[in-house]
Each structure stands twice: as C-alpha cells, then as structure tokens.
Design a protein around this motif. Structure first.
Motif, PDB file in Angstrom:
ATOM      1  N   ILE A  65      35.062  71.026  22.290  1.00  0.00           N
ATOM      2  CA  ILE A  65      34.944  72.477  22.485  1.00  0.00           C
ATOM      3  C   ILE A  65      35.852  73.220  21.519  1.00  0.00           C
ATOM      4  CG2 ILE A  65      35.410  74.360  24.096  1.00  0.00           C
ATOM      5  CD1 ILE A  65      34.467  72.516  26.356  1.00  0.00           C
ATOM      6  N   GLU A  66      37.071  72.735  21.371  1.00  0.00           N
ATOM      7  CA  GLU A  66      38.026  73.365  20.459  1.00  0.00           C
ATOM      8  C   GLU A  66      37.482  73.428  19.035  1.00  0.00           C
ATOM      9  OE1 GLU A  66      42.196  72.199  18.204  1.00  0.00           O
ATOM     10  OE2 GLU A  66      41.669  71.178  20.076  1.00  0.00           O
ATOM     11  N   TYR A  67      36.888  72.345  18.567  1.00  0.00           N
ATOM     12  CA  TYR A  67      36.387  72.315  17.200  1.00  0.00           C
ATOM     13  C   TYR A  67      35.260  73.312  16.980  1.00  0.00           C
ATOM     14  CZ  TYR A  67      39.103  68.298  15.567  1.00  0.00           C
ATOM     15  OH  TYR A  67      40.118  67.473  15.154  1.00  0.00           O
ATOM     16  N   LEU A  68      34.453  73.561  18.006  1.00  0.00           N
ATOM     17  CA  LEU A  68      33.425  74.595  17.898  1.00  0.00           C
ATOM     18  C   LEU A  68      34.058  75.984  17.914  1.00  0.00           C
ATOM     19  CD1 LEU A  68      30.615  73.207  20.233  1.00  0.00           C
ATOM     20  CD2 LEU A  68      30.443  73.569  17.764  1.00  0.00           C
ATOM     21  N   SER A  76      35.351  63.772  12.199  1.00  0.00           N
ATOM     22  CA  SER A  76      35.692  62.831  13.256  1.00  0.00           C
ATOM     23  C   SER A  76      36.237  63.588  14.463  1.00  0.00           C
ATOM     24  CB  SER A  76      36.732  61.824  12.761  1.00  0.00           C
ATOM     25  OG  SER A  76      37.064  60.915  13.779  1.00  0.00           O
ATOM     26  N   THR A  77      35.629  63.341  15.609  1.00  0.00           N
ATOM     27  CA  THR A  77      35.863  64.133  16.808  1.00  0.00           C
ATOM     28  C   THR A  77      36.254  63.239  17.968  1.00  0.00           C
ATOM     29  OG1 THR A  77      34.163  65.679  16.039  1.00  0.00           O
ATOM     30  CG2 THR A  77      34.799  65.837  18.339  1.00  0.00           C
ATOM     31  N   LYS A 132      35.758  74.611  13.138  1.00  0.00           N
ATOM     32  CA  LYS A 132      35.901  73.381  12.357  1.00  0.00           C
ATOM     33  C   LYS A 132      34.569  72.653  12.214  1.00  0.00           C
ATOM     34  CE  LYS A 132      40.780  72.447  13.243  1.00  0.00           C
ATOM     35  NZ  LYS A 132      41.785  71.480  13.764  1.00  0.00           N
ATOM     36  N   VAL A 133      33.680  72.862  13.166  1.00  0.00           N
ATOM     37  CA  VAL A 133      32.344  72.267  13.088  1.00  0.00           C
ATOM     38  C   VAL A 133      31.306  73.320  13.427  1.00  0.00           C
ATOM     39  CG1 VAL A 133      33.174  69.955  13.679  1.00  0.00           C
ATOM     40  CG2 VAL A 133      32.337  71.459  15.495  1.00  0.00           C
ATOM     41  N   GLU A 152      31.554  77.900  27.726  1.00  0.00           N
ATOM     42  CA  GLU A 152      32.375  77.934  26.513  1.00  0.00           C
ATOM     43  C   GLU A 152      31.611  77.610  25.239  1.00  0.00           C
ATOM     44  OE1 GLU A 152      36.645  76.680  27.173  1.00  0.00           O
ATOM     45  OE2 GLU A 152      35.639  75.329  28.581  1.00  0.00           O
ATOM     46  N   VAL A 153      30.487  76.908  25.346  1.00  0.00           N
ATOM     47  CA  VAL A 153      29.662  76.580  24.185  1.00  0.00           C
ATOM     48  C   VAL A 153      28.204  76.795  24.563  1.00  0.00           C
ATOM     49  CG1 VAL A 153      31.329  74.855  23.391  1.00  0.00           C
ATOM     50  CG2 VAL A 153      29.369  74.130  24.777  1.00  0.00           C
TER      51      VAL A 153
END
Length: 302
Positions: free
Chosen positions: A117-120, A110-111, A124-125, A141-142
């Motif tokens: 961006i942080e989760y990538l 759940s995002t 975490k994902v 950044e991604v």
C-alpha cells in the motif's frame, strides 16, 4: 509424486478451501523491457515523477515509456528471482503481458507484503502485482482491479506435530505470519491470545520456520500448500481458514485512467484464456492439473 502428495495434504478440502484462480510465472526478457533483477529496478529507482495527485495517469505512463510494477522477489511460484537473476512467477507472467500491450518497458520494484500500500501511495509503483488479497480495509486505501484468483488462509506445521485446529495452540506457542498479510489481520482479530512471530519478508519467515521457530505458519493457503509440497516433513493441517477472498492487481486510489485500462485489459486477457495459460506455465508443476479450473478465474465484464 507431487500430485499424489498434494492430494494427501489437501484432498477435497482444498477444493472447498479455494474458490480460486490461478496464475503465475515467467523468466524471460520482456518485449517491453528487461526483467533481470539487477537491471529491473529496486524501489530506489526513479524513472518518472508522479503527478501532484500522487500517481501517474495512463497518459503519463505512456509518455514516460516505463511502467513501475511492484512484485515479490522471494515468493515462488508467484513472484521470485530465478537462477538467472530474472524475475519470474505468475505475477511476472501477467506483468510482462501488461507491459507488452501498453507498449512500455517494465521497471520491476521488489516489494514486501507490508509495503504494498505504501508503495502505491508514495508513487513508487504504478501497479501492485504481489499476490494482493482484496479486503474492505485495503479497498479504502487503494483501488483494486478485477480479480484473477480466489484464496483462503491455511496453516502448515511439521508432520510430527500437526496443527489441525487453532484451538490446539498453547499459550506459549508462536505462529509465524508475514507482516501486512491477511493472516496477520485474521489472527489478530479472531485469535488475539495466539502469540504471533512476525516477519517482513517471505524468505525470512521460511528460514525461521525451517529452523524451528513457531509451531505453525499461517499464510495464504496456496503458499503454505506450495511450501509443504516443496519441503519434505511439513503438512497443511488447516487448508482453509476464515473467509474465501480474491486476489487482484491494485493501483493508487483515484487513478481512474490506469484502473479503467487495467480492467479492460484483464477482460481482454480473460477472453483468450490467458490465465489458464499462465497456470499451465507456472503453477501446474506445483498444484497439478486437477485443480486448474478451481484455481483459475478468467476476468469478465459480468
């Protein structure tokens, strides 16, 4: 009735506003794994460790048997949890197929808009499928895969006090935005005098708006249009704001093997008109048939 209201709210302005592509939905158990919200993952679930590079390569994901995909849980019709407790929406419709073709189970994370961006970056994902608009700043950044949808910004307001120009917003008025979205960035840069009321989650913003906070809500035009159609008493006074952009999946910067597979997969899906099928399965009820070809993009090598 919905189609008539849609035309009344947006008319031809939507067509020019959306050089878009449509997709969304699903609420069943994946061939690759359960998509039940209780079972399929929160961001705290650790199914496999990232490599020293901060991401998992395609081979590492295959070896683990699980792919972690970040989706919204409160943004219908793109990503949400349905009445059965399952993840649903276009993003999930696409995610289910990715997991199936990759031959792995799906761990849904759940995002929220502000942590995509942080989760990538923190591993975490593996993939973000959360209505992610491509911008030059984010591309630093991604890594974005091929786009599946075009989108512009829109502004919705109560029908008794329609905001049809940002210039009409008073010095003491507030406009609702969701943190980490292109709406926040656009208004901060181009209309610094407008006071923004920021929320981290779509559901929080929706509740605040319905309770009278803010004179308007700025977000992706697909989302504010859907809100106006599903909630009586609201009008999209500005169906197109700023530049027209695209929405695409994203992976961690430098994850070349996963990005290459994802792009090849998107092209293959485009060749079978997968995204038109996704629109018809998940967006048709909201946006109607007249706009399908305007919204849907089938990715290709060209």
């Amino acid at each position: 009735m919905k189609k008539n209201l849609f035309n009344k709210v947006t008319g031809l302005a939507l067509v020019s506003a959306l050089a878009m592509t449509g997709l969304t939905a699903c609420s069943s158990t994946s061939a690759a794994g359960s998509n039940t919200a209780n079972n399929a993952a929160s961001s705290d679930t650790d199914n496999s460790e990232s490599s020293s590079q901060g991401f998992r390569t395609l081979d590492e994901i295959k070896e683990s048997g699980v792919i972690n995909i970040g989706v919204f849980s409160d943004k219908s019709p793109f990503g949400y949890v349905d009445e059965n407790g399952d993840y649903a929406g276009y993003d999930v419709y696409l995610a289910e197929r990715l997991g199936q073709d990759l031959g792995v189970e799906i761990n849904y994370v759940s995002t929220e808009a502000a942590n995509r961006i942080e989760y990538l970056q923190t591993g975490k994902v593996d993939i973000i499928l959360a209505n992610f608009t491509v911008t030059e700043e984010r591309a630093q950044e991604v890594d974005f895969a091929l786009p599946y949808m075009n989108v512009a910004l829109g502004v919705v307001s109560p029908e008794g006090a329609v905001v049809d120009s940002l210039d009409s917003i008073g010095a003491d008025d507030q406009v609702i935005v969701i943190s980490g979205t292109t709406a926040e960035t656009y208004l901060t840069k181009n209309y610094p005098d407008i006071k923004l009321q920021k929320y981290d989650a779509y559901a929080e913003a929706k509740t605040a708006f319905e309770n009278g906070t803010g004179v308007a809500w700025a977000n992706d035009n697909t989302e504010v249009i859907a809100f106006s159609l599903e909630n009586e008493g609201y009008v999209v006074g500005i169906p197109s704001l700023g530049d027209q952009d695209t929405i695409a999946p994203a992976v961690t910067k430098g994850n070349e093997t996963l990005l290459a597979w994802l792009n090849d997969e998107l092209v293959a899906l485009g060749s079978e008109n997968f995204f038109h099928a996704g629109y018809e399965a998940t967006l048709l009820e909201t946006y109607g048939a007249d706009y399908e070809d305007t919204l849907v993009i089938e990715p290709s090598k060209n």
